[in-house]
Design a protein around this motif. Sequence first.
Motif, PDB file in Angstrom:
ATOM      1  N   LEU A   1       0.866  -1.180   0.000  1.00 12.41           N
ATOM      2  CA  LEU A   1       0.000   0.000   0.000  1.00 12.41           C
ATOM      3  C   LEU A   1       0.900   1.227   0.000  1.00 12.41           C
ATOM      4  N   LEU A   2       0.872   1.984  -1.082  1.00 11.21           N
ATOM      5  CA  LEU A   2       1.789   3.098  -1.278  1.00 11.21           C
ATOM      6  C   LEU A   2       1.049   4.421  -1.242  1.00 11.21           C
ATOM      7  N   GLY A   3       1.771   5.462  -0.877  1.00 10.68           N
ATOM      8  CA  GLY A   3       1.205   6.803  -0.878  1.00 10.68           C
ATOM      9  C   GLY A   3       2.017   7.703   0.018  1.00 10.68           C
ATOM     10  N   SER A   4       1.934   8.994  -0.224  1.00 10.96           N
ATOM     11  CA  SER A   4       2.656   9.966   0.590  1.00 10.96           C
ATOM     12  C   SER A   4       2.019  10.074   1.968  1.00 10.96           C
ATOM     13  N   ASN A   5       2.670  10.788   2.878  1.00  8.81           N
ATOM     14  CA  ASN A   5       2.106  11.029   4.198  1.00  8.81           C
ATOM     15  C   ASN A   5       0.765  11.737   4.061  1.00  8.81           C
ATOM     16  N   GLY A   6      -0.238  11.233   4.765  1.00 11.99           N
ATOM     17  CA  GLY A   6      -1.557  11.838   4.707  1.00 11.99           C
ATOM     18  C   GLY A   6      -2.414  11.370   3.552  1.00 11.99           C
ATOM     19  N   ALA A   7      -1.924  10.413   2.763  1.00 13.57           N
ATOM     20  CA  ALA A   7      -2.678   9.947   1.596  1.00 13.57           C
ATOM     21  C   ALA A   7      -3.898   9.125   1.988  1.00 13.57           C
ATOM     22  N   GLY A   8      -3.838   8.467   3.155  1.00 13.38           N
ATOM     23  CA  GLY A   8      -4.959   7.639   3.597  1.00 13.38           C
ATOM     24  C   GLY A   8      -4.601   6.191   3.871  1.00 13.38           C
ATOM     25  N   LYS A   9      -3.303   5.856   3.845  1.00 17.58           N
ATOM     26  CA  LYS A   9      -2.881   4.468   4.034  1.00 17.58           C
ATOM     27  C   LYS A   9      -3.240   3.941   5.428  1.00 17.58           C
ATOM     28  N   THR A  10      -2.813   4.674   6.459  1.00 18.62           N
ATOM     29  CA  THR A  10      -3.046   4.218   7.828  1.00 18.62           C
ATOM     30  C   THR A  10      -4.539   4.177   8.141  1.00 18.62           C
TER      31      THR A  10
ATOM     32  N   HIS B   1       7.216   3.455   2.463  1.00 14.40           N
ATOM     33  CA  HIS B   1       7.652   4.545   1.605  1.00 14.40           C
ATOM     34  C   HIS B   1       8.826   4.110   0.724  1.00 14.40           C
ATOM     35  N   ASN B   2       9.351   2.906   0.969  1.00 11.89           N
ATOM     36  CA  ASN B   2      10.524   2.430   0.244  1.00 11.89           C
ATOM     37  C   ASN B   2      10.076   1.680  -1.010  1.00 11.89           C
ATOM     38  N   MET B   3      10.133   2.362  -2.151  1.00 12.76           N
ATOM     39  CA  MET B   3       9.638   1.774  -3.396  1.00 12.76           C
ATOM     40  C   MET B   3      10.435   0.531  -3.801  1.00 12.76           C
TER      41      MET B   3
ATOM     42  N   ALA C   1      10.546  -5.375  -4.399  1.00  8.79           N
ATOM     43  CA  ALA C   1      11.201  -6.654  -4.124  1.00  8.79           C
ATOM     44  C   ALA C   1      10.297  -7.633  -3.393  1.00  8.79           C
ATOM     45  N   LEU C   2       9.359  -7.144  -2.599  1.00  6.42           N
ATOM     46  CA  LEU C   2       8.585  -8.014  -1.718  1.00  6.42           C
ATOM     47  C   LEU C   2       7.163  -8.299  -2.186  1.00  6.42           C
TER      48      LEU C   2
END
Length: 300
Positions: free
Chosen positions: A33-42, A188-190, A195-196
């Motif tokens: 699940l990717l996105g900048s801070n505040g994008a809605g991930k958490t 945040h580590n693309m 890789a995972l």
Amino acid sequence: MTLEVRDVYKSFGQVRAVQGVSFTVPEGRVCGLLGSNGAGKTTTMRIIMRIFLPDRGEIRWQGRPVTDAVRASFGYLPEERGLYPKMQVREQLIYLTQLKGHTQAEAARQVDLWIDRLELGEYARRKVEQLSKGNQQKVQFAAAAASRPALCILDEPFTGLDPMNTLVMEQAFRTLAAEGTTILFSSHNMDQVEALCDDVVLIHRSRVVLAGSLREVKRSARRQTVRLRVESGDYGFLREFPGIRTQSATGGAIEIAVPEGLDPNRLLARALQTGTVTEYSLGEPSLREIYIEKVGGADA
């Protein structure tokens, strides 16, 4: 055992945290699940775990709505550590695993297995508060994994880890996935996600802008990547091609993001006019490049 997030909305006052978020994580897959801070991930993860209830939408697991009873069977590593600082590591992990319905003997067996996998043996009898932040994070991971959950939700599991502990955690992560656990994790580590993960979901400003298998996402990218090395090191000719982006690569080469509509062979032909080309390869864009293409301009 598919996880389904169906058209989920959640607001906090005037802040729209997630808006119409939908995606699926198939059984036995690892989804980033990717996105900048505040994008809605958490917020999305907390809705899956029923820490928050959605304003609209639904979370389903194995075809059924997620209830508190269903949620209790999930493994969860929260953004903030949820450990008891005064309890010993092994004692605490056994206790938390028993809360998931395991007998003390089975809990102890699983806990000892994960303590070994995460190289926590020398800390097993210490209180959590005596551990470094990185080792506390590994204990938190063990707490999520030791109950052998069918679904594990991991919010930034690699936060606070030094390079060596990151390698240990990545191996433990792969082991958890290999044992059949379905995993949704944020990062945040693309490069790490690439890789995972089997699948990726990109959330930007509370909405899903991209979702699918990593292979599908890469194939759908509208441009390609060229790795190029000219012996002279002169890449000034690239200014003749508008819209391309470059970055340094290993071995004195550069990586070029080729925009849609530009034939990469034109770059090769022009490079050959400049000097001796010692390396040229054409490939799919990295996940980092796809992320920048999707949201970089809006975030700038």
